[in-house]
Design an enzyme around this catalytic site. Structure first.
Site, PDB file in Angstrom:
ATOM      1  N   GLN A  12       0.996  -1.206  -0.259  1.00 39.60           N
ATOM      2  CA  GLN A  12       0.165  -0.023   0.169  1.00 39.60           C
ATOM      3  C   GLN A  12       0.805   1.289   0.047  1.00 39.60           C
ATOM      4  O   GLN A  12       0.434   2.563  -0.362  1.00 39.60           O
ATOM      5  CB  GLN A  12      -1.167  -0.035   1.075  1.00 39.60           C
ATOM      6  CG  GLN A  12      -0.509   0.225   2.512  1.00 39.60           C
ATOM      7  CD  GLN A  12       0.501  -0.609   3.167  1.00 39.60           C
ATOM      8  OE1 GLN A  12       0.980  -1.457   2.625  1.00 39.60           O
ATOM      9  NE2 GLN A  12       0.427  -0.389   4.411  1.00 39.60           N
ATOM     10  N   ARG A  32      -5.315   2.277   8.680  1.00 40.45           N
ATOM     11  CA  ARG A  32      -4.850   2.958   9.714  1.00 40.45           C
ATOM     12  C   ARG A  32      -3.420   3.796   9.450  1.00 40.45           C
ATOM     13  O   ARG A  32      -2.956   4.476  10.379  1.00 40.45           O
ATOM     14  CB  ARG A  32      -4.954   2.351  10.927  1.00 40.45           C
ATOM     15  CG  ARG A  32      -4.049   1.177  11.198  1.00 40.45           C
ATOM     16  CD  ARG A  32      -4.352   0.067  12.392  1.00 40.45           C
ATOM     17  NE  ARG A  32      -3.791   0.835  13.553  1.00 40.45           N
ATOM     18  CZ  ARG A  32      -2.660   0.728  13.709  1.00 40.45           C
ATOM     19  NH1 ARG A  32      -1.908  -0.251  13.152  1.00 40.45           N
ATOM     20  NH2 ARG A  32      -1.930   1.155  14.873  1.00 40.45           N
ATOM     21  N   THR A  88      -1.416   5.499   7.435  1.00 42.29           N
ATOM     22  CA  THR A  88      -1.084   6.826   7.071  1.00 42.29           C
ATOM     23  C   THR A  88      -1.365   7.823   8.054  1.00 42.29           C
ATOM     24  O   THR A  88      -0.551   8.631   8.377  1.00 42.29           O
ATOM     25  CB  THR A  88      -1.589   7.038   5.764  1.00 42.29           C
ATOM     26  OG1 THR A  88      -1.231   6.446   4.736  1.00 42.29           O
ATOM     27  CG2 THR A  88      -1.620   8.587   5.301  1.00 42.29           C
ATOM     28  N   ALA A 143      -4.209  14.479   6.350  1.00 38.76           N
ATOM     29  CA  ALA A 143      -4.489  13.285   5.775  1.00 38.76           C
ATOM     30  C   ALA A 143      -5.065  12.167   6.675  1.00 38.76           C
ATOM     31  O   ALA A 143      -4.869  12.133   7.997  1.00 38.76           O
ATOM     32  CB  ALA A 143      -3.151  12.466   5.201  1.00 38.76           C
ATOM     33  N   LYS A 144      -5.842  11.182   5.953  1.00 43.65           N
ATOM     34  CA  LYS A 144      -6.476  10.173   6.841  1.00 43.65           C
ATOM     35  C   LYS A 144      -6.388   8.900   5.674  1.00 43.65           C
ATOM     36  O   LYS A 144      -5.844   9.150   4.513  1.00 43.65           O
ATOM     37  CB  LYS A 144      -7.838  10.496   7.114  1.00 43.65           C
ATOM     38  CG  LYS A 144      -8.707  10.920   6.054  1.00 43.65           C
ATOM     39  CD  LYS A 144     -10.205  11.416   6.617  1.00 43.65           C
ATOM     40  CE  LYS A 144     -11.209  11.635   5.503  1.00 43.65           C
ATOM     41  NZ  LYS A 144     -12.490  12.464   6.024  1.00 43.65           N
ATOM     42  N   GLU A 179      -9.107   0.567   2.360  1.00 42.13           N
ATOM     43  CA  GLU A 179     -10.383  -0.338   2.723  1.00 42.13           C
ATOM     44  C   GLU A 179     -11.516   0.558   1.865  1.00 42.13           C
ATOM     45  O   GLU A 179     -12.405  -0.075   1.295  1.00 42.13           O
ATOM     46  CB  GLU A 179     -10.846  -0.801   3.888  1.00 42.13           C
ATOM     47  CG  GLU A 179      -9.612  -1.911   4.446  1.00 42.13           C
ATOM     48  CD  GLU A 179      -9.447  -1.905   5.925  1.00 42.13           C
ATOM     49  OE1 GLU A 179      -9.905  -3.019   6.501  1.00 42.13           O
ATOM     50  OE2 GLU A 179      -9.562  -1.025   6.520  1.00 42.13           O
TER      51      GLU A 179
END
Lengths: 154, 331
Positions: free
Chosen positions: B48, B89, B91, B284-285, B289
């Site tokens: 990722q 979770r 980043t 950022a978040k 998914e």
């Protein structure tokens, strides 16, 4: 049984068991671990190598069947600093995520471009359809092969 | 006959472990005397791109290039625990831990640099373009590597060791109140499909996907996460089903459990929506998914738009679509 084959341009003589697969001798005897075992039943394409110019799933080829043939694995393409155009294009397009499918994808693309340096989108998709990828959505992989085709052309 | 239709799917998704479960990420940071940096976290990069994100974050904070940051991850001998690569979770959570650890390492460096540059306060120092500078006076600056190596000879070390914990609470079972997840990710997608009314076969032609990720720290990776999510969503919507018989999986192989190939995946157009998440690194978040969730509803709605049947169990196989087409029309 004794077999002789050419792997990435080098002649190899090996004593193999009748039930050993090409995949096994590449990984376990020649330590060419760039070739990955995914499903082991010819569905996923992670173990793709090029044999006499054609892609094969090396999990579906017995070592004995490779006797007298020429095999190219991912180790036979580029090296760091002198990458094959397909490898370069995969990097530049960001076509790699976890990387497990990547060696097979690169070899399928190379075999396609060796056969036809100017493939259309449809032909690229068909040529790559034997290689499964769970991460990328194939989007960037297709772009990478198109880019590589453009560069091979130049 | 082949009929086309379009459908919209929307999703919101709570990222992180949630429900007050300890959601902790940790990072160690060291600034070396050649101006390079090591970042150690337990976060596993499974493709990722989390290691790239951490390198970018450390580089941004220290005014250096991402390729000067060595990220060591997921080694229980050497790295601090950062939890699993799950729940979209890293980043957000581990990114925040990296920022905190870099900030700690940087604080000592700024204080030392303030003395070296005769500046009254560390607040007056900034790190940019591999240099340590007095803010507003670019002429008063020194190469970062020179400052760090001089500091090293003076016995100073610039280290950081920090953790970040996502703030969530359990939901009160009586009232249903609480803050079970933070942050939430939002996305919506439109799918265009072609349904063959003779065979029931569905082809997904195009998906346009808009996702709020707060801030795209790495847009290329973000687009990759969206494309991968869409492909998995196509599989979920049309192909994939774990078939059970007396507790045994009947189709435990890729010859029986079909996932999308390159021929099954649509043209993808990703739209990155940057609505800053105040508690996230640079706003950022997570994105991973949530990218597959709207795809499924969008495809099922597009099938309805194309041929007027509502599929209510997944996957939407040709058999189910033909049965629905043969049944009483819903309108």
């Amino acid at each position: 049984m004794k077999i002789e084959l050419k792997v990435n341009g080098v002649d190899r003589r090996l004593e193999v068991e009748p039930e050993e697969r090409l995949l096994d001798i590449l990984r376990e005897r020649l330590h060419l671990t760039g070739t990955k075992e995914g499903c082991g039943e010819g569905e996923c394409g992670a173990c793709t190598v090029i044999m006499d110019g054609k892609t094969v799933n090396s999990c579906m080829v017995l070592a004995g069947q490779a006797d007298g043939h020429a095999v190219t694995t991912i180790e036979g393409l580029g090296k760091r600093g002198s990458l094959h155009p397909v490898q370069k294009a995969f990097l530049e397009e960001g076509a790699v995520q976890c990387g497990f499918c990547t060696p097979g994808m690169v070899l399928s693309a190379k075999a396609l471009l060796d056969r036809n340096p100017h493939p259309g989108k449809e032909e690229i998709a068909v040529a790559m359809s034997g290689n499964l990828c769970r991460c990328t959505g194939y989007d960037r992989i297709l772009k990478a092969v198109e880019r590589a085709a453009g560069e091979v052309e130049q | 006959m082949k009929k086309r239709g379009r459908g919209l799917g929307c999703a919101w998704y709570g990222t992180g472990y949630g429900n007050g479960f300890p959601d902790v990420s940790s990072a160690f940071v060291e600034i070396h005397d050649d101006g390079s940096v090591s970042v150690l976290t337990g976060a596993i990069d499974v493709g990722q791109g989390s290691s790239t994100i951490f390198a970018q974050i450390a580089a941004e904070e220290l005014g250096i290039d991402a390729d000067e940051v060595t990220v060591i991850s997921g080694d229980t001998d050497t790295t601090p625990d950062s939890g699993t690569s799950a729940a979209t979770r890293h980043t957000y959570n581990t990114g925040n831990a990296v920022i905190k650890a870099v900030t700690q390492a940087k604080a000592g460096l700024l204080a030392y640099a303030a003395r070296a540059l005769h500046c009254t306060s560390a607040d007056g120092i900034e790190l940019k373009d591999h240099r340590v500078r007095v803010k507003g006076e670019p002429a008063r600056s020194l190469p970062l590597a020179e400052v760090v190596s001089q500091a090293r000879l003076d016995g100073e070390r610039f280290l950081g060791s920090e953790s970040y914990t996502a703030r969530t609470t359990r939901v009160n079972p009586e009232t249903g109140q609480g803050s079970p997840y933070w942050p939430y990710a939002f996305g919506c997608q439109v799918a265009e499909v072609e349904v063959d009314t003779e065979t029931g076969n569905v082809r997904v032609l195009k998906v346009v996907a808009a996702h709020d990720l707060g801030k795209a720290i790495n847009p290329l990776q973000a687009e990759g996460q969206i494309a991968g999510g869409i492909a998995q969503g196509v599989g979920f919507a049309l192909l994939e089903e774990v078939q059970l018989s007396e507790g045994q999986i009947k189709n435990p192989s890729l010859s029986q459990y079909l996932i999308p190939t390159v021929l099954d995946t649509p043209e993808i157009h990703a739209i990155l929506v940057e609505e800053p998440e105040e508690t996230g690194p640079y706003g950022a978040k997570g994105l991973g998914e949530p990218a597959m969730l709207p795809t499924i509803a969008a495809i099922v709605n597009a099938i309805d738009d194309a041929v007027g049947v509502r599929i209510t169990s997944l996957p939407a196989t040709p058999e189910k679509i033909l049965a629905a087409l043969a049944g009483p029309s819903k309108t």
